[in-house]
Design a protein around this motif. Sequence first.
Motif, PDB file in Angstrom:
ATOM      1  N   ILE A 295       0.840  -1.203   0.000  1.00  0.00           N
ATOM      2  CA  ILE A 295       0.000   0.000   0.000  1.00  0.00           C
ATOM      3  C   ILE A 295       0.868   1.244   0.000  1.00  0.00           C
ATOM      4  O   ILE A 295       0.625   2.200  -0.760  1.00  0.00           O
ATOM      5  CB  ILE A 295      -0.957  -0.009   1.209  1.00  0.00           C
ATOM      6  CG1 ILE A 295      -1.987  -1.130   1.061  1.00  0.00           C
ATOM      7  CG2 ILE A 295      -1.647   1.346   1.359  1.00  0.00           C
ATOM      8  CD1 ILE A 295      -2.837  -1.345   2.289  1.00  0.00           C
ATOM      9  N   ARG A 296       1.894   1.255   0.836  1.00  0.00           N
ATOM     10  CA  ARG A 296       2.786   2.424   0.891  1.00  0.00           C
ATOM     11  C   ARG A 296       3.497   2.638  -0.441  1.00  0.00           C
ATOM     12  O   ARG A 296       3.650   3.773  -0.902  1.00  0.00           O
ATOM     13  CB  ARG A 296       3.812   2.240   2.010  1.00  0.00           C
ATOM     14  CG  ARG A 296       3.226   2.300   3.410  1.00  0.00           C
ATOM     15  CD  ARG A 296       4.304   2.186   4.477  1.00  0.00           C
ATOM     16  NE  ARG A 296       3.738   2.117   5.804  1.00  0.00           N
ATOM     17  CZ  ARG A 296       3.392   0.988   6.413  1.00  0.00           C
ATOM     18  NH1 ARG A 296       3.566  -0.172   5.797  1.00  0.00           N
ATOM     19  NH2 ARG A 296       2.868   1.001   7.624  1.00  0.00           N
ATOM     20  N   ALA A 297       3.950   1.540  -1.057  1.00  0.00           N
ATOM     21  CA  ALA A 297       4.632   1.650  -2.347  1.00  0.00           C
ATOM     22  C   ALA A 297       3.696   2.210  -3.409  1.00  0.00           C
ATOM     23  O   ALA A 297       4.102   3.035  -4.238  1.00  0.00           O
ATOM     24  CB  ALA A 297       5.168   0.283  -2.767  1.00  0.00           C
ATOM     25  N   SER A 298       2.433   1.777  -3.377  1.00  0.00           N
ATOM     26  CA  SER A 298       1.454   2.273  -4.349  1.00  0.00           C
ATOM     27  C   SER A 298       1.162   3.756  -4.149  1.00  0.00           C
ATOM     28  O   SER A 298       1.089   4.524  -5.111  1.00  0.00           O
ATOM     29  CB  SER A 298       0.154   1.465  -4.226  1.00  0.00           C
ATOM     30  OG  SER A 298      -0.835   1.961  -5.094  1.00  0.00           O
ATOM     31  N   VAL A 299       1.022   4.165  -2.876  1.00  0.00           N
ATOM     32  CA  VAL A 299       0.760   5.577  -2.573  1.00  0.00           C
ATOM     33  C   VAL A 299       1.934   6.440  -3.015  1.00  0.00           C
ATOM     34  O   VAL A 299       1.750   7.505  -3.636  1.00  0.00           O
ATOM     35  CB  VAL A 299       0.488   5.764  -1.061  1.00  0.00           C
ATOM     36  CG1 VAL A 299       0.479   7.247  -0.694  1.00  0.00           C
ATOM     37  CG2 VAL A 299      -0.830   5.113  -0.675  1.00  0.00           C
ATOM     38  N   ASN A 300       3.151   5.991  -2.728  1.00  0.00           N
ATOM     39  CA  ASN A 300       4.341   6.754  -3.121  1.00  0.00           C
ATOM     40  C   ASN A 300       4.459   6.866  -4.633  1.00  0.00           C
ATOM     41  O   ASN A 300       4.839   7.910  -5.170  1.00  0.00           O
ATOM     42  CB  ASN A 300       5.599   6.092  -2.549  1.00  0.00           C
ATOM     43  CG  ASN A 300       5.687   6.216  -1.037  1.00  0.00           C
ATOM     44  OD1 ASN A 300       5.057   7.095  -0.447  1.00  0.00           O
ATOM     45  ND2 ASN A 300       6.454   5.344  -0.407  1.00  0.00           N
ATOM     46  N   ALA A 301       4.144   5.747  -5.330  1.00  0.00           N
ATOM     47  CA  ALA A 301       4.216   5.763  -6.793  1.00  0.00           C
ATOM     48  C   ALA A 301       3.199   6.726  -7.379  1.00  0.00           C
ATOM     49  O   ALA A 301       3.494   7.475  -8.322  1.00  0.00           O
ATOM     50  CB  ALA A 301       3.999   4.356  -7.340  1.00  0.00           C
ATOM     51  N   ASN A 302       1.985   6.736  -6.814  1.00  0.00           N
ATOM     52  CA  ASN A 302       0.936   7.645  -7.302  1.00  0.00           C
ATOM     53  C   ASN A 302       1.314   9.092  -7.031  1.00  0.00           C
ATOM     54  O   ASN A 302       1.056   9.990  -7.856  1.00  0.00           O
ATOM     55  CB  ASN A 302      -0.404   7.302  -6.654  1.00  0.00           C
ATOM     56  CG  ASN A 302      -0.960   5.982  -7.125  1.00  0.00           C
ATOM     57  OD1 ASN A 302      -0.612   5.514  -8.216  1.00  0.00           O
ATOM     58  ND2 ASN A 302      -1.820   5.368  -6.341  1.00  0.00           N
ATOM     59  N   SER A 303       1.909   9.334  -5.872  1.00  0.00           N
ATOM     60  CA  SER A 303       2.325  10.707  -5.529  1.00  0.00           C
ATOM     61  C   SER A 303       3.406  11.195  -6.477  1.00  0.00           C
ATOM     62  O   SER A 303       3.398  12.336  -6.938  1.00  0.00           O
ATOM     63  CB  SER A 303       2.825  10.756  -4.084  1.00  0.00           C
ATOM     64  OG  SER A 303       1.815  10.409  -3.171  1.00  0.00           O
ATOM     65  N   GLN A 304       4.372  10.302  -6.763  1.00  0.00           N
ATOM     66  CA  GLN A 304       5.446  10.658  -7.672  1.00  0.00           C
ATOM     67  C   GLN A 304       4.928  10.903  -9.087  1.00  0.00           C
ATOM     68  O   GLN A 304       5.369  11.842  -9.793  1.00  0.00           O
ATOM     69  CB  GLN A 304       6.501   9.556  -7.706  1.00  0.00           C
ATOM     70  CG  GLN A 304       7.760   9.911  -8.474  1.00  0.00           C
ATOM     71  CD  GLN A 304       8.489  11.107  -7.875  1.00  0.00           C
ATOM     72  OE1 GLN A 304       8.682  11.182  -6.657  1.00  0.00           O
ATOM     73  NE2 GLN A 304       8.862  12.049  -8.724  1.00  0.00           N
ATOM     74  N   ALA A 305       3.946  10.087  -9.501  1.00  0.00           N
ATOM     75  CA  ALA A 305       3.355  10.258 -10.823  1.00  0.00           C
ATOM     76  C   ALA A 305       2.632  11.590 -10.916  1.00  0.00           C
ATOM     77  O   ALA A 305       2.660  12.266 -11.946  1.00  0.00           O
ATOM     78  CB  ALA A 305       2.396   9.112 -11.098  1.00  0.00           C
ATOM     79  N   ALA A 306       1.952  11.991  -9.814  1.00  0.00           N
ATOM     80  CA  ALA A 306       1.243  13.271  -9.798  1.00  0.00           C
ATOM     81  C   ALA A 306       2.226  14.428  -9.923  1.00  0.00           C
ATOM     82  O   ALA A 306       1.961  15.423 -10.611  1.00  0.00           O
ATOM     83  CB  ALA A 306       0.425  13.388  -8.516  1.00  0.00           C
TER      84      ALA A 306
END
Length: 343
Positions: free
Chosen positions: A329-340
């Motif tokens: 979950i943390r990896a997914s949130v970080n990836a989405n934040s970086q993509a944004a």
Amino acid sequence: MKVRTVVGLDAGRSAMKVVAYHGSKRFDVIFPTLVVAAVELSDPTTAARAKLETETVDGKAFFTGDTARLQGNLTSSVGLNDNWTDTPEYLALIQSAITRLKHQGVPGLDDALIVIGTPARLFGSRQESLVARTSKALPAGVELKALPQPMGAYCDYILDKSGMPIKEKLMGQGGKLKSYGVIEGGHFSTDFLLMKEGQYIERGADSCSGMSTAAERLRHILAKKEIQASLVECEESFTSKCLYQFGTELNIEEEIGEGQGHVIQEIIAKANSLFADDARSLTGILIAGGSAGAIYNVTSQTWKHSILLPNSRWAVADGFARYALGQLIRASVNANSQAAVNG
């Protein structure tokens, strides 16, 4: 988005406990930590049953679990030393755990996130070598992480089934994180953990004797009464409370209590030395592992905030799996934040 499988693997010295999650579906496996060199079996039905519990390491075939117990006439568990993870028997058990998950139909094991544990006192010195060694028994695409064994019990208590923190168990008044001690009673060792305000405290991480010592004492107690039993039989009796002797089922609950008593006192003494200065300020002392009930019966008399985990035998494996879910979950949130940010 692809759903990734996670696995919590508690390689105990009496039993292998494995918990896997794929999405919301949970799978579990448990089998005795027993290994013996495989032999050719002449009975087709027995051979077919043994096939699932047979693993090959470096060209040598091993029976594992119940097949090893029945076919090998074993008198003691494997792994009753600190270096057991360097043996081919250890790799056979890890392979067997994955084979059994595959047999249950667990998908995504070839690139799963797997979490394993080390005794608390060996975490600093052994985590890297344990990961390297265990990886030899796993598919090449697996991501493997090691944690201190009692950290699994802590995660089982403070994380929900999706891997997210349970706020009321983690957060105190004023936003201050709660503090916990952990006692995880295993077969080879009993492990201790101290988490103060969410921080891993080095001085609270240590190990002492486990229930294998109690099994040895029980065998001597029974021998004085002219009752013969192997170490494996003594270990099994901790759960069944009985022993078979020439067709008679003997209740040996009193002898078990006597055999475990000395080890329990050693565990309490170690807990006192590690937690004494902190016990008063802890939110709770979590008790887990196969001998959790016996430990809790004593600790609860001194520490009223002792907490016996309801799934104590499975707590480490379940906690490791929940930790892995949280990592995804943390990896997914970080990836989405970086993509944004990049977008």
